[in-house]
Design a protein around this motif. Structure first.
Motif, PDB file in Angstrom:
ATOM      1  N   GLY A   1       0.771  -1.234   0.000  1.00 60.65           N
ATOM      2  CA  GLY A   1       0.000   0.000   0.000  1.00 60.65           C
ATOM      3  C   GLY A   1       0.801   1.282   0.000  1.00 60.65           C
ATOM      4  O   GLY A   1       0.261   2.353   0.175  1.00 60.65           O
ATOM      5  N   LYS A   2       2.126   1.198  -0.165  1.00 61.31           N
ATOM      6  CA  LYS A   2       2.930   2.424  -0.157  1.00 61.31           C
ATOM      7  C   LYS A   2       2.637   3.238  -1.405  1.00 61.31           C
ATOM      8  O   LYS A   2       2.594   2.702  -2.514  1.00 61.31           O
ATOM      9  N   GLY A   3       2.428   4.526  -1.206  1.00 58.10           N
ATOM     10  CA  GLY A   3       2.144   5.412  -2.320  1.00 58.10           C
ATOM     11  C   GLY A   3       0.689   5.393  -2.752  1.00 58.10           C
ATOM     12  O   GLY A   3       0.274   6.205  -3.558  1.00 58.10           O
ATOM     13  N   LYS A   4      -0.085   4.467  -2.224  1.00 60.14           N
ATOM     14  CA  LYS A   4      -1.503   4.400  -2.586  1.00 60.14           C
ATOM     15  C   LYS A   4      -2.318   5.230  -1.610  1.00 60.14           C
ATOM     16  O   LYS A   4      -2.135   5.121  -0.408  1.00 60.14           O
ATOM     17  N   ARG A   5      -3.190   6.039  -2.147  1.00 58.97           N
ATOM     18  CA  ARG A   5      -4.068   6.844  -1.295  1.00 58.97           C
ATOM     19  C   ARG A   5      -5.429   6.188  -1.229  1.00 58.97           C
ATOM     20  O   ARG A   5      -5.912   5.643  -2.212  1.00 58.97           O
ATOM     21  N   ARG A   6      -6.047   6.288  -0.078  1.00 55.81           N
ATOM     22  CA  ARG A   6      -7.378   5.731   0.127  1.00 55.81           C
ATOM     23  C   ARG A   6      -8.390   6.559  -0.660  1.00 55.81           C
ATOM     24  O   ARG A   6      -8.376   7.778  -0.619  1.00 55.81           O
ATOM     25  N   ASN A   7      -9.270   5.886  -1.365  1.00 54.10           N
ATOM     26  CA  ASN A   7     -10.289   6.579  -2.147  1.00 54.10           C
ATOM     27  C   ASN A   7     -11.341   7.152  -1.198  1.00 54.10           C
ATOM     28  O   ASN A   7     -11.977   6.414  -0.455  1.00 54.10           O
ATOM     29  N   PRO A   8     -11.533   8.487  -1.214  1.00 50.85           N
ATOM     30  CA  PRO A   8     -12.484   9.110  -0.289  1.00 50.85           C
ATOM     31  C   PRO A   8     -13.935   8.669  -0.518  1.00 50.85           C
ATOM     32  O   PRO A   8     -14.770   8.798   0.359  1.00 50.85           O
ATOM     33  N   LEU A   9     -14.237   8.111  -1.679  1.00 49.41           N
ATOM     34  CA  LEU A   9     -15.604   7.658  -1.970  1.00 49.41           C
ATOM     35  C   LEU A   9     -16.000   6.427  -1.159  1.00 49.41           C
ATOM     36  O   LEU A   9     -17.186   6.120  -1.044  1.00 49.41           O
ATOM     37  N   HIS A  10     -15.029   5.740  -0.559  1.00 50.92           N
ATOM     38  CA  HIS A  10     -15.345   4.551   0.256  1.00 50.92           C
ATOM     39  C   HIS A  10     -16.195   4.886   1.471  1.00 50.92           C
ATOM     40  O   HIS A  10     -16.846   4.013   2.029  1.00 50.92           O
ATOM     41  N   ASP A  11     -16.198   6.146   1.894  1.00 51.32           N
ATOM     42  CA  ASP A  11     -16.973   6.561   3.069  1.00 51.32           C
ATOM     43  C   ASP A  11     -18.409   6.937   2.707  1.00 51.32           C
ATOM     44  O   ASP A  11     -19.165   7.369   3.574  1.00 51.32           O
ATOM     45  N   PHE A  12     -18.783   6.776   1.437  1.00 53.59           N
ATOM     46  CA  PHE A  12     -20.085   7.229   0.960  1.00 53.59           C
ATOM     47  C   PHE A  12     -20.887   6.098   0.322  1.00 53.59           C
ATOM     48  O   PHE A  12     -20.333   5.206  -0.299  1.00 53.59           O
ATOM     49  N   LYS A  13     -22.203   6.201   0.483  1.00 56.61           N
ATOM     50  CA  LYS A  13     -23.141   5.299  -0.180  1.00 56.61           C
ATOM     51  C   LYS A  13     -23.674   6.044  -1.402  1.00 56.61           C
ATOM     52  O   LYS A  13     -24.218   7.137  -1.289  1.00 56.61           O
ATOM     53  N   LYS A  14     -23.510   5.442  -2.579  1.00 63.33           N
ATOM     54  CA  LYS A  14     -23.931   6.090  -3.826  1.00 63.33           C
ATOM     55  C   LYS A  14     -25.326   5.620  -4.236  1.00 63.33           C
ATOM     56  O   LYS A  14     -25.626   4.436  -4.203  1.00 63.33           O
ATOM     57  N   THR A  15     -26.158   6.585  -4.621  1.00 61.13           N
ATOM     58  CA  THR A  15     -27.456   6.296  -5.224  1.00 61.13           C
ATOM     59  C   THR A  15     -27.505   7.056  -6.540  1.00 61.13           C
ATOM     60  O   THR A  15     -27.465   8.288  -6.549  1.00 61.13           O
ATOM     61  N   GLY A  16     -27.552   6.319  -7.631  1.00 60.27           N
ATOM     62  CA  GLY A  16     -27.546   6.947  -8.951  1.00 60.27           C
ATOM     63  C   GLY A  16     -28.861   7.624  -9.283  1.00 60.27           C
ATOM     64  O   GLY A  16     -29.920   7.209  -8.821  1.00 60.27           O
TER      65      GLY A  16
ATOM     66  N   LEU B   1     -26.217  10.803  -6.051  1.00 61.55           N
ATOM     67  CA  LEU B   1     -26.202  11.200  -4.644  1.00 61.55           C
ATOM     68  C   LEU B   1     -25.208  10.328  -3.889  1.00 61.55           C
ATOM     69  O   LEU B   1     -25.196   9.109  -4.042  1.00 61.55           O
ATOM     70  N   TYR B   2     -24.372  10.964  -3.086  1.00 62.55           N
ATOM     71  CA  TYR B   2     -23.405  10.267  -2.244  1.00 62.55           C
ATOM     72  C   TYR B   2     -23.665  10.682  -0.799  1.00 62.55           C
ATOM     73  O   TYR B   2     -23.525  11.857  -0.455  1.00 62.55           O
ATOM     74  N   GLU B   3     -24.050   9.721   0.054  1.00 68.06           N
ATOM     75  CA  GLU B   3     -24.342  10.011   1.453  1.00 68.06           C
ATOM     76  C   GLU B   3     -23.282   9.376   2.339  1.00 68.06           C
ATOM     77  O   GLU B   3     -22.909   8.210   2.132  1.00 68.06           O
ATOM     78  N   LYS B   4     -22.807  10.133   3.333  1.00 69.76           N
ATOM     79  CA  LYS B   4     -21.815   9.585   4.262  1.00 69.76           C
ATOM     80  C   LYS B   4     -22.407   8.373   4.961  1.00 69.76           C
ATOM     81  O   LYS B   4     -23.483   8.451   5.556  1.00 69.76           O
ATOM     82  N   LYS B   5     -21.718   7.263   4.880  1.00 70.26           N
ATOM     83  CA  LYS B   5     -22.209   6.013   5.464  1.00 70.26           C
ATOM     84  C   LYS B   5     -22.474   6.154   6.962  1.00 70.26           C
ATOM     85  O   LYS B   5     -23.413   5.561   7.479  1.00 70.26           O
ATOM     86  N   ASP B   6     -21.659   6.944   7.657  1.00 72.82           N
ATOM     87  CA  ASP B   6     -21.843   7.129   9.109  1.00 72.82           C
ATOM     88  C   ASP B   6     -23.233   7.661   9.443  1.00 72.82           C
ATOM     89  O   ASP B   6     -23.751   7.404  10.518  1.00 72.82           O
ATOM     90  N   TYR B   7     -23.833   8.426   8.535  1.00 72.59           N
ATOM     91  CA  TYR B   7     -25.126   9.058   8.805  1.00 72.59           C
ATOM     92  C   TYR B   7     -26.320   8.260   8.292  1.00 72.59           C
ATOM     93  O   TYR B   7     -27.450   8.564   8.648  1.00 72.59           O
TER      94      TYR B   7
END
Length: 131
Positions: free
Chosen positions: A2-17, A89-95
């Motif tokens: 995982g060196k040099g790899k950044r975490r994709n910020p979209l992983h924290d969101f639930k997508k609804t097309g 729509l992208y909603e924060k999974k925490d919410y």
């Protein structure tokens, strides 16, 4: 590794097309800006960068490449859903998550009853139990 790899910020969101949220309650806040990618929108929402509110979701207009950060999500009172082919729509999974992980210290969902159906005690109350 995982060196040099950044975490994709979209992983924290639930997508609804093809969905947009419309605020009926005028006190709810929205901010928008032109951004090229949903990853940029997600990163800004996660960090609340440049926002005067806690970002709970964002809608990305694929046609105009415009990001709309929202102080609310689909579970918020005073909000209605609208089918719109231009938006995702992208909603924060925490919410929007309805499960508690671990001791639930980071839980931000809407469940307010126990598994057996008993109403939860308010955080500001010491009755019937002390914290």
């Amino acid at each position: 590794d995982g060196k040099g790899k950044r975490r994709n910020p979209l992983h924290d969101f639930k997508k609804t097309g093809e969905l947009m949220l419309i605020k009926v309650n005028k006190t709810l806040e929205v901010k928008s800006k032109l951004l090229n990618t949903t990853e940029q929108c997600a990163k800004r929402c996660s960090r609340n960068k440049g926002l005067s509110f806690t970002c709970k979701a964002f809608a990305y207009d694929r046609v105009t490449k415009r990001c709309h950060w929202l102080s609310f999500n689909s579970l918020t009172n005073g909000v209605r859903k609208k089918q719109d082919h231009a938006f995702d729509l992208y909603e924060k999974k925490d919410y929007v998550r309805n499960c508690i992980i671990g001791k639930g210290a980071d839980y931000k969902g809407t469940i307010s009853v126990t598994k057996s159906g008993i109403q939860c005690q308010a955080w500001n109350s010491m009755i019937p139990h002390e914290h």
